[in-house]
Motif scaffolding. Structure first.
Motif, PDB file in Angstrom:
ATOM      1  N   VAL A   1       6.709   2.425  -7.977  1.00  0.00           N
ATOM      2  CA  VAL A   1       5.658   1.611  -9.141  1.00  0.00           C
ATOM      3  C   VAL A   1       6.518   1.205 -10.613  1.00  0.00           C
ATOM      4  O   VAL A   1       6.256  -0.283 -10.630  1.00  0.00           O
ATOM      5  CB  VAL A   1       4.448   2.051  -9.586  1.00  0.00           C
ATOM      6  CG1 VAL A   1       3.661   1.221 -10.429  1.00  0.00           C
ATOM      7  CG2 VAL A   1       3.380   2.755  -8.184  1.00  0.00           C
TER       8      VAL A   1
ATOM      9  N   LEU B   1       1.668   8.985  -4.398  1.00  0.00           N
ATOM     10  CA  LEU B   1       2.051   8.582  -5.199  1.00  0.00           C
ATOM     11  C   LEU B   1       2.687  10.275  -5.596  1.00  0.00           C
ATOM     12  O   LEU B   1       1.997  10.563  -7.161  1.00  0.00           O
ATOM     13  CB  LEU B   1       0.980   7.912  -5.970  1.00  0.00           C
ATOM     14  CG  LEU B   1       1.286   6.739  -7.390  1.00  0.00           C
ATOM     15  CD1 LEU B   1       1.847   6.336  -7.260  1.00  0.00           C
ATOM     16  CD2 LEU B   1       0.037   6.616  -7.740  1.00  0.00           C
TER      17      LEU B   1
ATOM     18  N   LYS C   1      -3.584  -0.560  -2.924  1.00  0.00           N
ATOM     19  CA  LYS C   1      -3.651   0.727  -3.029  1.00  0.00           C
ATOM     20  C   LYS C   1      -2.874   1.604  -3.307  1.00  0.00           C
ATOM     21  O   LYS C   1      -1.758   1.751  -2.660  1.00  0.00           O
ATOM     22  CB  LYS C   1      -4.028   0.610  -1.666  1.00  0.00           C
ATOM     23  CG  LYS C   1      -5.790   0.219  -1.811  1.00  0.00           C
ATOM     24  CD  LYS C   1      -6.660   1.030  -2.253  1.00  0.00           C
ATOM     25  CE  LYS C   1      -8.290  -0.217  -2.337  1.00  0.00           C
ATOM     26  NZ  LYS C   1      -8.874   0.897  -3.336  1.00  0.00           N
ATOM     27  N   ALA C   2      -3.115   2.938  -3.490  1.00  0.00           N
ATOM     28  CA  ALA C   2      -2.544   4.071  -3.209  1.00  0.00           C
ATOM     29  C   ALA C   2      -2.798   5.153  -2.926  1.00  0.00           C
ATOM     30  O   ALA C   2      -3.826   5.636  -3.599  1.00  0.00           O
ATOM     31  CB  ALA C   2      -1.871   4.252  -4.505  1.00  0.00           C
TER      32      ALA C   2
ATOM     33  N   GLY D   1       1.484  -0.945  -0.114  1.00  0.00           N
ATOM     34  CA  GLY D   1       0.231   0.220   0.173  1.00  0.00           C
ATOM     35  C   GLY D   1       1.183   1.010   0.077  1.00  0.00           C
ATOM     36  O   GLY D   1       1.733   1.521   0.961  1.00  0.00           O
ATOM     37  N   LEU D   2       0.800   2.293  -0.750  1.00  0.00           N
ATOM     38  CA  LEU D   2       1.182   3.433  -1.302  1.00  0.00           C
ATOM     39  C   LEU D   2       1.097   4.547  -0.324  1.00  0.00           C
ATOM     40  O   LEU D   2      -0.209   5.088  -0.590  1.00  0.00           O
ATOM     41  CB  LEU D   2       1.084   3.717  -2.671  1.00  0.00           C
ATOM     42  CG  LEU D   2       2.593   3.138  -3.064  1.00  0.00           C
ATOM     43  CD1 LEU D   2       2.432   3.101  -4.789  1.00  0.00           C
ATOM     44  CD2 LEU D   2       4.272   3.533  -3.025  1.00  0.00           C
TER      45      LEU D   2
ATOM     46  N   GLY E   1       6.555   8.372  -5.657  1.00  0.00           N
ATOM     47  CA  GLY E   1       6.041   6.708  -5.043  1.00  0.00           C
ATOM     48  C   GLY E   1       6.415   5.740  -6.658  1.00  0.00           C
ATOM     49  O   GLY E   1       6.144   5.040  -6.679  1.00  0.00           O
TER      50      GLY E   1
ATOM     51  N   LEU F   1      -6.263   3.537  -6.826  1.00  0.00           N
ATOM     52  CA  LEU F   1      -5.857   5.351  -5.987  1.00  0.00           C
ATOM     53  C   LEU F   1      -7.037   5.145  -5.413  1.00  0.00           C
ATOM     54  O   LEU F   1      -8.228   4.849  -5.779  1.00  0.00           O
ATOM     55  CB  LEU F   1      -6.253   6.065  -7.172  1.00  0.00           C
ATOM     56  CG  LEU F   1      -5.380   6.012  -8.291  1.00  0.00           C
ATOM     57  CD1 LEU F   1      -5.040   7.237  -9.288  1.00  0.00           C
ATOM     58  CD2 LEU F   1      -3.427   5.836  -7.644  1.00  0.00           C
TER      59      LEU F   1
ATOM     60  N   VAL G   1      -5.957   1.874   2.422  1.00  0.00           N
ATOM     61  CA  VAL G   1      -3.959   1.757   2.901  1.00  0.00           C
ATOM     62  C   VAL G   1      -3.818   1.402   4.134  1.00  0.00           C
ATOM     63  O   VAL G   1      -3.478  -0.356   4.585  1.00  0.00           O
ATOM     64  CB  VAL G   1      -3.275   2.932   2.724  1.00  0.00           C
ATOM     65  CG1 VAL G   1      -1.786   2.175   2.713  1.00  0.00           C
ATOM     66  CG2 VAL G   1      -3.759   2.935   0.858  1.00  0.00           C
TER      67      VAL G   1
ATOM     68  N   VAL H   1       1.054  -3.943  -6.020  1.00  0.00           N
ATOM     69  CA  VAL H   1       0.784  -2.681  -5.169  1.00  0.00           C
ATOM     70  C   VAL H   1      -1.106  -2.951  -5.425  1.00  0.00           C
ATOM     71  O   VAL H   1      -1.846  -2.966  -6.402  1.00  0.00           O
ATOM     72  CB  VAL H   1       1.309  -1.587  -6.393  1.00  0.00           C
ATOM     73  CG1 VAL H   1       0.350   0.593  -5.653  1.00  0.00           C
ATOM     74  CG2 VAL H   1       2.201  -1.228  -6.382  1.00  0.00           C
TER      75      VAL H   1
END
Lengths: 432, 432
Positions: free
Chosen positions: B19, B11, B41-42, B7-8, B15, B60, B67, B39
């Motif tokens: 990815v 972004l 979720k961000a 989970g980021l 970020g 997103l 997250v 990945v």
């Protein structure tokens, strides 16, 4: 664990350094590991020799079994050197479930894969950071620090003796023989300097680094090796005029799936980070697709620097022991080895020739190069007073090795070429 | 594990680099970890923004809980920046048993100990290699590579913007304001460059490195900070005449049990390895009692280099997850923090003065210094045409800071001193 016991194979300069660091940094080690560390046994060849260390009675032994078979010894530290007999010792240690830390590049470059396999089969750690570039944590940098990147190039100054010699030749305009003698007097070069000046020592380190950095088993025999014994003060002087510095470069390059590994004296642009690595220092320049340019610099040899790497590997093993995860650190090579063919190797080249003073020689020279699709980046012609011929020094644009070698063959057959004085790769002009 | 989910938080440029690396190096990652990484979720601030990335639907989100509370997310990667709110997010992630990788130096310099404690309490990993010197694996070098040594000195060029500016000022003889503007136009400097040129950014990194290298909790507020805004082209020119290079140096020194940490423009001998670190590059010079001098060099910032460090930390966490040993990597500081007093800090100093053209001024100047036991290594006097006074530039031998500051006070009171134009530390003349 109440304490961790170490058995040393060998107690020369590096072994003595290991003993000193364990003594001097006992608090730091205990803080990190959670228990004390002690040296229980040390295999030596001479019980009476003065090593400048206070060693308790009963530690020194002449019998390898006292180290390899002692059930209380947790980690065997190999600093005795040698290849075949030493390999047998380490295989026995691993069979007896002892973890191994070694500083032995000769051994790892030849038998690394076999030893790592035995370690893994016995759930033992086998670490060898000290085998490459002494005190510089370069193997850890390649394996952990750049774990997520794709390394495409490694260039290393990984032999201190030759770097000392080339630095002195460059700064003082002296000859190879003259500086070698000084290096021997100062203890920077061995009485028999063949493995150093011939490039073999550097080649061993490049085989180890290439195996890790490219994740494929690169053997010592895959490394093309040329030493520095033929490097002249004139070559270095002309290189300087062109803005280059002469270094013994371990060069490892990956193009797609194929790799090339060599050790040879080469010219680097003066602005390249490796060009200012002088004296007995080592450095490894690494190019990764994502990270770009990085460089690791430090002492490549010496008792305490090398011992630092050995003891850091011991710390890593001891942490793994406490966590119960030994024998899991090594990652098997991901790729099958594929070496570049001659026509896939390309570089810029530096060439120094003596030619007859005749009309049309330069034109003929140019046409030999251009017939093979190779052009010059720099060229310089100097009369050689009284000799009846001229000196031509040139640097080509990038050319494939097979084209360049064809050119050299043609030059040799051309009557107006008196001699090909020297030829070197020019590296580091491109980053990737 | 079938796969590992990331989970980021954020972004932006780093970020997006994370990815890209996960996508491009999927095979290498899977080979090392044993399963794929994705990945999931961000967290972003704007769902519609073009990030130059192909991102699957549903990844997103505007809600941090997507997250932090998603039970399928194993590792939270924090690349959003900020301090207090971000800390709360990470504490929640750790409470939810998610491992954390962060590139956030601002956060780690201020709340590092609290976050590391929370990580350990939850048996989670918390890694932050990317927070210092972007793509250079320096924290790993300090913790693992030099695990067995006692580090006594760290000197870092750890801010790319200021190094770019000082390099241009040095090579082109230009003013600070002029080069800053170019750096902003090129994107090497922020629109608001205060944290960079004022030294705060470098100070945060030095606090993090000192904490690890000296094994004591060094806070940001312990770091004495001075930026480069007052550095003039004249200072750099005189430094060059004396054989020195001007750099913004993060300086961390340990003497016995006491430490000193500062960030300030300082002069280094041209032969020092840090002096040839140019443009936006970073480097950290480390001196250890056993290893001696080492240096780590590379890109200090940038999307992909920084992301390399983030993903390498992720690899480390994922290996620990597979071995079931997360939350064990961090070692608590071994020592209580003890900072050096003013009289325990010593250095060489560079001083540039304007003095009246009178008889006896130089003699008086010399006596002010010698009354405090300080002598000159180098001194140079130049008439300033038409101004009615001269310029004196000098470098002292090593002196304690309190003596030097007393001298500066006396100089200010002396009528023949027209102005103290500049004063800098001179570092790197000694190794240890």
């Amino acid at each position: 664990m109440e304490s961790i016991s170490i058995g040393l194979l060998g107690l020369g300069t590096v072994g003595a350094g290991v003993v000193k660091i364990i003594e001097n940094h006992q608090d730091k080690l205990a803080h990190q590991i959670g228990c004390p560390v002690k040296v229980k046994k040390a295999l030596v060849q001479d019980l009476e020799k003065d090593r400048g260390l206070a060693i308790e009675d009963g530690i020194l032994t002449l019998d390898p079994e006292d180290v390899l078979a002692d059930p209380e010894i947790d980690i065997v530290v190999e600093v005795m050197g040698g290849i075949e007999a030493t390999k047998e010792h380490l295989l026995e240690a691993l069979k007896n479930k002892k973890h191994v830390v070694t500083a032995n590049k000769d051994l790892m470059a030849v038998h690394g894969p076999e030893l790592l396999k035995a370690a893994s089969a016995n759930e033992c750690d086998l670490f060898y950071e000290a085998s490459v570039a002494g005190g510089i944590p370069i193997l850890r940098g390649l394996v952990d620090g750049l774990a997520s990147d794709r390394i495409t190039k490694m260039m290393g100054i990984v032999n201190g003796t030759t770097n000392f010699i080339l630095t002195k030749m460059t700064k003082e305009g002296r000859t190879f023989d003259d500086v070698l003698k000084e290096a021997q007097d100062l203890g920077f070069a061995e009485a028999d300097p063949t493995a150093d000046v011939g490039g073999l020592d550097a080649a061993r380190k490049m085989a180890i680094m290439s195996t890790l950095g490219f994740s494929m088993n690169v053997d010592l025999s895959d490394v093309k090796v040329k030493g520095i014994t033929d490097v002249t003060a004139e070559d270095i002087e002309y290189a300087g005029q062109f803005g280059y510095t002469m270094k013994l470069i371990g060069y490892a390059h990956r193009d797609g799936e194929k790799v090339e590994v060599s050790v040879e004296p080469a010219l680097l642009p003066n602005e390249h980070p490796l060009s200012s690595v002088n004296d007995e220092y080592n450095a490894v320049y690494v190019y990764g697709e994502a990270v770009g340019e990085t460089m690791f610099y430090g002492p490549g040899a010496g008792s305490l620097p090398t011992a630092t790497a050995v003891v850091s590997d011991m710390v890593c093993t001891m942490k793994n022991m406490r966590l119960g995860v030994t024998g899991k650190s090594a990652v098997n090579p991901q790729f099958e080895k594929k070496l570049k063919e001659r026509e896939e190797i390309s570089s810029q080249y530096f060439l120094r020739l003596h030619v007859q003073d005749e009309i049309g020689v330069l034109a003929k020279l140019t046409s030999i190069f251009s017939n093979h699709g190779v052009s010059f980046e720099k060229i310089l012609q100097n009369p050689l007073n009284g000799a009846g011929y001229s000196e031509i020094v040139l640097v080509t644009h990038k050319a494939s090795l097979d084209h360049y070698e064809d050119i050299l063959m043609e030059l040799k057959d051309y009557h107006a070429i008196h001699s090909i004085e020297s030829s070197y790769r020019v590296e580091g002009g491109e980053k990737g």
